[in-house]
Design a protein around this motif. Structure first.
Motif, short mmCIF file in Angstrom:
data_model
loop_
_atom_site.label_atom_id
_atom_site.label_comp_id
_atom_site.label_asym_id
_atom_site.label_seq_id
_atom_site.Cartn_x
_atom_site.Cartn_y
_atom_site.Cartn_z
N ASP A 129 -18.83 -22.00 -16.05
CA ASP A 129 -18.97 -21.81 -17.28
C ASP A 129 -19.31 -23.11 -18.10
OD1 ASP A 129 -18.49 -20.68 -19.87
OD2 ASP A 129 -16.39 -19.91 -19.33
N ASP A 130 -20.86 -23.12 -18.75
CA ASP A 130 -21.53 -23.65 -19.29
C ASP A 130 -21.13 -23.59 -21.14
OD1 ASP A 130 -22.77 -24.81 -17.92
OD2 ASP A 130 -24.49 -23.60 -18.63
N THR A 143 -29.30 -20.62 -21.00
CA THR A 143 -29.84 -20.39 -20.28
C THR A 143 -30.82 -19.94 -20.80
OG1 THR A 143 -27.51 -18.90 -19.65
CG2 THR A 143 -29.34 -18.37 -18.65
N LEU A 144 -31.73 -20.17 -19.77
CA LEU A 144 -33.45 -19.80 -19.86
C LEU A 144 -34.39 -18.65 -19.21
CD1 LEU A 144 -35.13 -22.80 -19.55
CD2 LEU A 144 -34.57 -22.27 -21.32
N GLN A 145 -33.45 -18.19 -17.71
CA GLN A 145 -33.83 -16.77 -17.10
C GLN A 145 -32.05 -16.98 -16.44
OE1 GLN A 145 -37.32 -17.02 -15.74
NE2 GLN A 145 -38.11 -18.05 -16.41
N GLU A 146 -32.68 -15.40 -15.35
CA GLU A 146 -31.31 -15.21 -14.94
C GLU A 146 -31.23 -13.42 -14.26
OE1 GLU A 146 -27.79 -13.90 -16.93
OE2 GLU A 146 -26.53 -13.90 -15.61
N MET A 170 -29.70 -18.99 -11.57
CA MET A 170 -29.83 -18.69 -13.18
C MET A 170 -30.30 -20.24 -12.97
SD MET A 170 -26.12 -18.41 -14.43
CE MET A 170 -26.19 -18.96 -15.95
N MET A 171 -31.96 -20.16 -14.18
CA MET A 171 -32.31 -21.60 -14.79
C MET A 171 -31.32 -21.58 -16.41
SD MET A 171 -35.97 -21.97 -16.06
CE MET A 171 -37.12 -21.84 -14.05
N VAL A 172 -31.13 -22.73 -16.23
CA VAL A 172 -30.28 -23.16 -18.13
C VAL A 172 -31.21 -25.17 -18.06
CG1 VAL A 172 -28.43 -22.06 -17.54
CG2 VAL A 172 -28.48 -24.73 -16.28
N HIS A 173 -31.02 -24.87 -19.01
CA HIS A 173 -31.05 -26.30 -19.84
C HIS A 173 -30.46 -26.57 -20.93
CE1 HIS A 173 -33.44 -27.64 -23.73
NE2 HIS A 173 -33.83 -28.92 -22.63
N ILE A 232 -32.18 -26.89 -14.71
CA ILE A 232 -31.51 -26.90 -13.54
C ILE A 232 -31.72 -24.71 -13.04
CG2 ILE A 232 -29.63 -26.72 -12.54
CD1 ILE A 232 -28.99 -29.54 -14.36
N GLY A 233 -31.90 -25.42 -11.52
CA GLY A 233 -31.93 -23.69 -11.29
C GLY A 233 -30.73 -23.95 -10.27
N ARG A 234 -29.61 -22.82 -10.05
CA ARG A 234 -28.05 -22.61 -9.73
C ARG A 234 -28.05 -20.65 -8.86
NH1 ARG A 234 -24.53 -24.08 -15.26
NH2 ARG A 234 -24.14 -21.70 -15.59
#
Length: 411
Positions: free
Chosen positions: A177-178, A193-196, A203-206, A222-224
């Protein structure tokens, strides 16, 4: 004239004998080299023997094991089709093959990352031994930390945190939970969140994190992704490339980043029941700071940062119990790939088989390498000592010998 003819004949005989003395060892060395090369011919050379034509050119047809044709590293005698892999939260089923509903972001974090994390959890990754750094506890949390220094790359950290009165699902959502993390983690100053992927939950987050005053802030792409193994969650987060995000001098981009954890229930120290939850974290990153300075900073600030997790978790637990709506990141944490324990074991066993095979190959290679090398150098020494043609000739011979030995070393 007769005397001159005899002398001329003797000179010719001497020259011929000198040539024989010079050439014969060379031919012997060539013959010995051919015999040795054939005797120690690598196995892959046989695979190049069978070549089939294609539409455009000729490509070697390698004889691969049957399990390698599956495109996996599951090892021999492993049938991946016998293990179920599905996606939870009603998002539809998923297999090892990419479905139409998956997008490119799913390729950022794969089963290879799951295997690597699993090997770290079981301490079977083959890395250096862990050195314990810390052992602290509070009434509702216990914390242990280790560090190791690989031959290449930044220091690596391993920690084990046990939270009392917590479930794996709560901790899974808490760490994902960012939006909530921005409220309690004063080092995180931006998260988006950039992509999901709606199928796998990848997810790809910044992130942008605040560093001490003598350092600029750090930026992370970050990819997760989360795998649900029944009684445990395997959460992988790592740095990934993102060409669409331009780099800036400030904040500085951190490319090498790995922070993954395994969440599973454990017995409580209070009542010996499975009411506590264990988080095994593995972390390393190259922040652009000298590693010795980074190690000192981590050691000094580790416990102060870890202590903030538990109070934040308790508030998060109360908010969830009150029925507060989930954030988008918390909802994404519920979309994860389900795997069976047997599938996870197959990944671990496959890695063990590969390591054992490599060890067997390595243990058998020194004899095959050293004997030809020894024979080559022995023959060259004998040749150099037999032929008295000056230092230049001997230097040339030894130079050729070194090249031959280097070629043999590649095999």
């Amino acid at each position: 004239m007769a005397l001159f003819g005899v002398m001329e004949m003797a000179t010719a005989v001497d020259i011929l004998s000198d040539l024989v003395v010079f050439i014969a060892p060379l031919w012997i060395a060539v013959i010995v080299g051919v015999v040795l090369g054939w005797a120690w011919k690598p196995k892959w050379a046989d695979n190049l023997a069978s070549i089939e034509p294609t539409s455009n050119n000729y490509l070697p047809k390698l004889r691969l094991p049957s399990w390698a044709a599956l495109g996996s590293t599951s090892g021999p005698h492993t049938d991946l089709s016998s293990f179920s892999v599905s996606t939870s939260s009603g998002a539809g089923s998923s297999s090892l093959q990419r479905n139409d509903g998956e997008n490119e972001v799913s390729a950022l974090v794969t089963e290879q990352d799951l295997k690597h994390l699993s090997m770290l959890v079981e301490e079977k990754d083959g890395g250096p031994a862990w050195i314990q750094m810390m052992d602290r506890s509070t009434p509702t949390m216990s914390y242990q930390a280790w560090r190791r220094d690989p031959e290449t790359g930044p220091p690596q950290y391993r920690s084990r945190t046990v939270y009392e009165d917590a479930t794996p699902e709560l901790l899974r959502d808490f760490f994902w939970d960012d939006e909530y993390r921005l409220k309690w983690d004063d080092m995180l100053i931006h998260a988006s969140t950039l992509q999901e992927c709606p199928v796998t939950g990848t997810m790809m987050v910044h992130w942008v994190r605040k560093f001490p005053f003598f350092c600029s802030d750090r930026e992370y792409i970050i990819g997760r992704r989360i795998w649900d193994a029944g009684q445990a969650y395997y959460c992988v987060t790592k740095g990934v490339p993102c060409p669409s995000m331009p780099r800036h001098n400030k904040p500085k981009r951190v490319d090498l980043y790995y922070s993954s954890w395994c969440i599973r229930p454990v017995k409580s120290r209070k009542d010996d029941q499975l009411t506590a939850c264990e988080v095994l974290l593995f972390h390393h990153e190259d922040m652009g700071i000298p590693w010795e300075i980074a190690k000192l900073g981590v050691r000094q600030g580790m416990w102060g940062a870890v202590k903030k997790f538990d109070p934040a978790l308790r508030i998060y637990k109360k908010e969830r119990a009150s029925g507060a709506p989930l954030s988008p990141c918390a909802r994404s944490a519920k979309i994860n790939t389900k795997i069976t324990p047997e599938y996870l074991s197959s990944l671990e066993n496959a890695t063990n088989d590969i390591i054992e095979t490599r060890n067997e190959d390595t243990s058998g290679k020194p004899i095959g390498r050293n004997i030809p090398k020894l024979l080559v150098f022995g023959g060259v020494i004998a040749l150099a000592c037999t032929v008295d043609q000056g230092l230049l000739t001997k230097a040339l011979i030894f130079g050729v010998a070194r090249r031959v030995a280097n070629i043999g070393r590649r095999f």
